[in-house]
Design an enzyme around this catalytic site. Structure first.
Site, PDB file in Angstrom:
ATOM      1  N   SER A  41      11.162   8.235 -14.995  1.00  0.00           N
ATOM      2  CA  SER A  41      12.267   8.344 -16.111  1.00  0.00           C
ATOM      3  C   SER A  41      13.356   9.224 -15.850  1.00  0.00           C
ATOM      4  O   SER A  41      14.161   9.429 -15.195  1.00  0.00           O
ATOM      5  CB  SER A  41      11.418   8.283 -17.671  1.00  0.00           C
ATOM      6  OG  SER A  41      12.618   7.951 -18.474  1.00  0.00           O
ATOM      7  N   ALA A  42      13.594  10.276 -16.982  1.00  0.00           N
ATOM      8  CA  ALA A  42      14.605  11.357 -16.849  1.00  0.00           C
ATOM      9  C   ALA A  42      14.267  12.085 -15.542  1.00  0.00           C
ATOM     10  O   ALA A  42      15.632  12.661 -14.858  1.00  0.00           O
ATOM     11  CB  ALA A  42      14.183  12.358 -18.027  1.00  0.00           C
TER      12      ALA A  42
ATOM     13  N   GLU B  14      10.592  -1.381 -15.979  1.00  0.00           N
ATOM     14  CA  GLU B  14       9.443  -0.564 -15.796  1.00  0.00           C
ATOM     15  C   GLU B  14       8.496  -1.086 -14.966  1.00  0.00           C
ATOM     16  O   GLU B  14       8.424  -2.477 -14.989  1.00  0.00           O
ATOM     17  CB  GLU B  14       8.956  -0.764 -17.261  1.00  0.00           C
ATOM     18  CG  GLU B  14       9.641  -0.023 -18.194  1.00  0.00           C
ATOM     19  CD  GLU B  14       9.409   0.362 -19.537  1.00  0.00           C
ATOM     20  OE1 GLU B  14       8.253  -0.586 -20.095  1.00  0.00           O
ATOM     21  OE2 GLU B  14       9.844   0.672 -20.450  1.00  0.00           O
TER      22      GLU B  14
ATOM     23  N   GLY C 151      11.332  11.939 -20.740  1.00  0.00           N
ATOM     24  CA  GLY C 151      11.746  12.639 -21.915  1.00  0.00           C
ATOM     25  C   GLY C 151      13.114  12.426 -22.246  1.00  0.00           C
ATOM     26  O   GLY C 151      13.520  11.394 -21.705  1.00  0.00           O
TER      27      GLY C 151
ATOM     28  N   HIS D 233      13.856   2.310 -17.291  1.00  0.00           N
ATOM     29  CA  HIS D 233      13.378   1.436 -18.277  1.00  0.00           C
ATOM     30  C   HIS D 233      14.454   0.210 -18.609  1.00  0.00           C
ATOM     31  O   HIS D 233      14.839  -0.312 -19.705  1.00  0.00           O
ATOM     32  CB  HIS D 233      13.325   2.371 -19.861  1.00  0.00           C
ATOM     33  CG  HIS D 233      12.537   3.546 -19.773  1.00  0.00           C
ATOM     34  ND1 HIS D 233      11.119   3.436 -19.980  1.00  0.00           N
ATOM     35  CD2 HIS D 233      12.747   4.716 -19.553  1.00  0.00           C
ATOM     36  CE1 HIS D 233      10.773   4.383 -19.840  1.00  0.00           C
ATOM     37  NE2 HIS D 233      11.575   5.412 -19.689  1.00  0.00           N
TER      38      HIS D 233
END
Lengths: 232, 232
Positions: free
Chosen positions: B122-123, B194, B90, B159
């Site tokens: 991700s985060a 990714e 997020g 990403h």
């Protein structure tokens, strides 16, 4: 009367730095012999001198001298005395951090409100919004605040690109990121495509450059046609 | 012994949320009946409950119960008692701000160092680096610091996408942004594409998922082949 050109980018594909803006810059800085350049955003980490030289070269046909703010011992005085100002692109976190470090936001707002012609590209455009919370840049330094000049009553997303429906990439689109921002704050955001700029004259805010812009408000987006006055 | 899976993204093109990671998650959380989920990054602004439910559904075949940290009155205690932890993707600014607000970074580092299995996407991967200064996310909130857990001695760019040589877009590439960061700080940065993840076991840090990664150090970039041990 406020007098600004707020461009999405310093360059567009297929032409030299600032080339597409030359006629616009010529009119903005009419009868001005020298402008103050603020190179703090340092794109690709280039030095203040290198960046200032690049601007001088890019606008050489206009017969305007470009002085870097770093050449002055008192940057506040330099802003107060400037006949025209240009804040170039690069990293918005770096730019905003330097403006806070030297205490320049207030005086910059004062002279812009008084009508000193101001050109911003990318990061230099971002800082004329209410906050820098919708920049695309990496947080390479931590500014004390994200609050910026608030010359216009919204935020910018420069270099805006609409989502590519055929993309296989799962990173967030600009639209998703801006809507995440609007889950936190209600500030409207304009997504300015490359080749576009806002022409601010007093309270009028015209979209120029021939491209659509994207207006985000209340987590919805609408297209703004070229030459629209955003004041309306 | 540290035991982490640090993925670039929660999804890859053409499959459901977390689907590509299911076999990896199954091994990471071997013999664990319940994990603690930290939903603070709130992708697209979804609620903590919605996000936790989505994770529960995504890993439903594994027979593991997912409890959101927001369901506990004392989040520190929840982390201390967790048998497995997942921090989802997020907005990294939002995630880091919440971790500082609730004072959770120290205890999170403690339990990870003690060997509690940790999954980040991700985060959730970004925060295991030294700082969050190389996130792609928008600064929608201002955290008190960019310092993160430092489980690995470098930073992440999740990403990651290499520059498209045919692009006409003039916004900075990831590579340019990361190099701008390295004009300020010497911290190495891994660009994780990714579909890739790092498998951390003690001091070993293997690149998994079959894709190259991009290693930025001293403003140069080199490719890392799949299955390389970054410890070497």
């Amino acid at each position: 009367m406020k007098n600004l050109v707020l461009a999405s980018s310093g360059s567009v594909h297929g032409s030299e730095y600032l080339e597409y803006l030359i006629p616009t810059i010529d009119k903005l800085y009419k009868d001005i012999e020298e402008i103050l350049f603020i190179p703090y955003a340092q794109p690709s980490g280039i030095s203040f001198d290198e960046y200032t030289d690049a601007v001088q070269e890019a606008i050489s046909t206009l017969g305007i001298e470009v002085k870097g703010i770093h050449e002055y011992s008192d940057p506040k005085e330099a802003i107060k005395k400037a006949k025209g100002i240009f804040v170039g692109g690069g990293n918005t976190f770096l730019l905003v951090s330097k403006l806070y470090e030297f205490g320049l936001l207030e005086v910059l707002k004062e002279v812009i409100d008084q009508g000193v012609p101001y050109l911003g590209t990318s990061a230099g455009t971002n800082i004329t919004g209410l906050t820098m919370q919708t920049t695309n840049d990496m947080p390479i330094v931590l500014p004390p605040s994200f609050k910026t000049l608030g010359i216009v009553p919204f935020n910018f997303n420069a270099h805006f690109i609409p989502a590519d429906k055929n993309s296989t990439h799962k990173g967030e689109t600009r639209e998703t990121r801006i809507k995440e921002f609007q889950c936190i704050e209600s500030t409207p955001v304009i997504g300015l495509q490359e080749g576009s700029w806002l022409r601010v004259k007093g309270d009028d805010v015209f979209l120029r450059g021939g491209e659509y812009a994207y207006w985000f408000e209340n987590k919805t987006v609408k297209l703004i046609e070229a030459n629209t006055n955003l004041k309306a």
